[in-house]
Enzyme design. Structure first.
Site, PDB file in Angstrom:
ATOM      1  N   SER A  85     -32.228 -25.003  -1.838  1.00 21.58           N
ATOM      2  CA  SER A  85     -31.457 -24.162  -0.920  1.00 21.58           C
ATOM      3  C   SER A  85     -31.458 -24.654   0.522  1.00 21.58           C
ATOM      4  O   SER A  85     -30.803 -24.057   1.370  1.00 21.58           O
ATOM      5  CB  SER A  85     -32.009 -22.732  -0.945  1.00 21.58           C
ATOM      6  OG  SER A  85     -33.284 -22.685  -0.358  1.00 21.58           O
ATOM      7  N   THR A 207     -31.906 -20.808   1.871  1.00 22.14           N
ATOM      8  CA  THR A 207     -32.087 -20.774   3.326  1.00 22.14           C
ATOM      9  C   THR A 207     -33.550 -20.587   3.702  1.00 22.14           C
ATOM     10  O   THR A 207     -34.315 -19.955   2.990  1.00 22.14           O
ATOM     11  CB  THR A 207     -31.274 -19.628   3.977  1.00 22.14           C
ATOM     12  OG1 THR A 207     -29.949 -19.664   3.490  1.00 22.14           O
ATOM     13  CG2 THR A 207     -31.269 -19.710   5.490  1.00 22.14           C
ATOM     14  N   THR A 225     -30.218 -24.322   6.120  1.00 24.54           N
ATOM     15  CA  THR A 225     -29.766 -24.014   4.749  1.00 24.54           C
ATOM     16  C   THR A 225     -28.796 -25.061   4.211  1.00 24.54           C
ATOM     17  O   THR A 225     -28.144 -25.776   4.991  1.00 24.54           O
ATOM     18  CB  THR A 225     -29.037 -22.651   4.737  1.00 24.54           C
ATOM     19  OG1 THR A 225     -28.850 -22.215   3.396  1.00 24.54           O
ATOM     20  CG2 THR A 225     -27.685 -22.730   5.414  1.00 24.54           C
ATOM     21  N   ARG A 235     -16.865 -24.331   4.090  1.00 23.19           N
ATOM     22  CA  ARG A 235     -17.389 -22.989   4.373  1.00 23.19           C
ATOM     23  C   ARG A 235     -18.634 -23.092   5.263  1.00 23.19           C
ATOM     24  O   ARG A 235     -19.518 -23.896   5.042  1.00 23.19           O
ATOM     25  CB  ARG A 235     -17.745 -22.302   3.060  1.00 23.19           C
ATOM     26  CG  ARG A 235     -18.355 -20.896   3.200  1.00 23.19           C
ATOM     27  CD  ARG A 235     -19.854 -20.910   3.067  1.00 23.19           C
ATOM     28  NE  ARG A 235     -20.410 -19.549   2.962  1.00 23.19           N
ATOM     29  CZ  ARG A 235     -21.712 -19.289   2.994  1.00 23.19           C
ATOM     30  NH1 ARG A 235     -22.589 -20.257   3.127  1.00 23.19           N
ATOM     31  NH2 ARG A 235     -22.144 -18.056   2.901  1.00 23.19           N
ATOM     32  N   THR A 258     -31.730 -14.614   5.591  1.00 26.57           N
ATOM     33  CA  THR A 258     -31.376 -15.401   4.412  1.00 26.57           C
ATOM     34  C   THR A 258     -30.523 -14.497   3.520  1.00 26.57           C
ATOM     35  O   THR A 258     -30.502 -13.287   3.703  1.00 26.57           O
ATOM     36  CB  THR A 258     -32.618 -15.867   3.625  1.00 26.57           C
ATOM     37  OG1 THR A 258     -33.353 -14.719   3.210  1.00 26.57           O
ATOM     38  CG2 THR A 258     -33.521 -16.751   4.462  1.00 26.57           C
ATOM     39  N   GLY A 259     -29.838 -15.105   2.557  1.00 27.41           N
ATOM     40  CA  GLY A 259     -29.027 -14.296   1.664  1.00 27.41           C
ATOM     41  C   GLY A 259     -27.542 -14.494   1.914  1.00 27.41           C
ATOM     42  O   GLY A 259     -27.118 -15.554   2.375  1.00 27.41           O
TER      43      GLY A 259
HETATM   44  N1  GLY Z   1     -27.449 -17.440   4.350  1.00 26.29           N
HETATM   45  C1  GLY Z   1     -27.008 -18.710   3.983  1.00 26.29           C
HETATM   46  C2  GLY Z   1     -25.592 -18.790   3.693  1.00 26.29           C
HETATM   47  O1  GLY Z   1     -24.964 -17.801   3.348  1.00 26.29           O
HETATM   48  O2  GLY Z   1     -25.054 -19.854   3.810  1.00 26.29           O
END
Ligand code: GLY
Length: 351
Positions: A85, A207, A225, A235, A258-259
């Site tokens: 991640s 992340t 991340t 993105r 994170t998330g």
């Molecule tokens: N929190 C990391 C992402 O959505 O890229």
């Protein structure tokens, strides 16, 4: 044929979405933990995360700067090939290309830097630091960010590991039963045979955040991340956005997310958490406040939707806390201070 979409993978991987209610156990807020400086924390509680705070703390214990400690700690997590991640070995986008996001904020200088969609560099946090310290800009993205990194001597490398490539190829083969990836139809495996498609992925909550207060009381933080697995190329998530994936206020504290980055961007969650701490909330309470704020927004639109965030926070006194939406795993953070290394357990909200 199993048809595993990018979204289903991300939510499933995070252990969130509807299944979250099976595990959800909203707890009351726990008392503020910690209270000594210097201190360094991270959301990563595996061996790599523990090494990160140990190494970062070595800098802090010698009177070093919070900004140096968080960079050192984050780099350890970024170069871990097993972490799918963050940094090297992070899961790629839909084209099979690893695009990294990272940000850094130094409370002492009220300065910040970040990179988005950076390819080919194992330690994006260090490039974010260069943006912060060597330019008057805050964010560089894509090809410009890579050129910038190379101008400082960073080597462009393949960020895919055998493990991340294997997961990517499996995802591509199972994306759509009507495309031509994977074996011919008559040799395709059944749903049952591909059920464990993503077994072996260790870091479902992508992340990392590393936050520190040094012995002068100065505060710094980093979020790094590889972002949402199989994301649409280009993105950018919350991690490189100051105020979303990371925020530091030298008078108050620091927070990181994170998330599901899209929720974090819309809610300016890290800034919100730091402002809650400014208003007198403990780091633990402030993280819970942010989750509740996001939940309240979604409830008005779709009562069944449970987003997937985890927040960690640290204040100027060295108190810390963490909270997440409910999931199958404990909500924890690794902490290193004069009391030694510990794993702190936070709360889950919204179950
Ligand atoms: N929190 C990391 C992402 O959505 O890229």
């Amino acid at each position: 044929m199993n048809n595993i979409s990018r979204r289903r993978f991300f939510r499933g991987g995070l252990g969130l979405g509807a299944a979250a209610f099976l595990f959800g156990n909203a707890k009351a807020s726990v008392p503020a933990a910690g209270g000594s400086i210097p201190v360094i924390v991270t959301d990563h509680t595996n061996e790599t995360g523990k090494n990160a705070v140990r190494e970062g703390y070595e800098i802090l214990a010698k009177g070093g700067l919070a900004v140096d400690a968080v960079e050192k700690g984050t780099n350890i997590i970024e170069v871990d090939p097993d972490d799918t991640s963050v940094g090297y070995g992070g899961l790629p986008n839909a084209d099979g290309i690893v695009q990294l996001d990272a940000s850094i904020m130094d409370g002492k200088t009220y300065n910040a830097g970040s990179v988005g969609c950076l390819e080919g560099i194992k330690t994006p946090a260090s490039i974010a630091r260069l943006v912060m310290e060597k330019t008057d800009h805050v964010m560089l993205v894509g090809a410009g960010a890579l050129r910038f990194a190379k101008s400082y001597g960073y080597k462009e490398e393949d960020l895919m590991t055998e493990k991340s490539r294997r997961f990517y190829l499996r995802w591509r083969e199972n994306l759509n039963k009507d495309d031509d990836w994977g074996p011919p139809d008559h040799l395709r495996k059944t749903n049952e045979e591909v059920a464990g498609l993503y077994d072996g992925l260790e870091h479902y909550t992508g992340t990392t955040n590393v936050l520190a207060v040094d012995s002068n009381g100065d505060i710094a933080g980093i979020t790094s991340t590889s972002g949402l697995a199989w994301k649409i190329p280009g993105r950018v998530g919350d991690s490189p956005i100051i105020g979303a994936g990371l925020y530091v206020d030298n008078e108050v504290g620091a927070a990181g997310a994170t998330g599901r980055g899209e929720d974090v961007i819309k809610s300016c969650a890290s800034y919100f958490i730091v402002m809650q701490m400014r208003a007198g909330r403990s780091p633990q309470q402030a993280c819970e406040d942010a989750l509740q704020m996001i939940l309240d927004k979604y409830k008005k639109v779709n009562a069944d939707f449970v987003p997937g965030e985890k927040f960690i926070a640290l204040n100027k006194k060295g108190e810390y806390g963490c909270s997440s939406m409910p999931g199958p795993r404990k909500t924890q953070m690794a902490v290193m201070s004069e009391k030694g290394l510990m794993v702190h357990e936070g709360t889950s909200i919204g179950g």
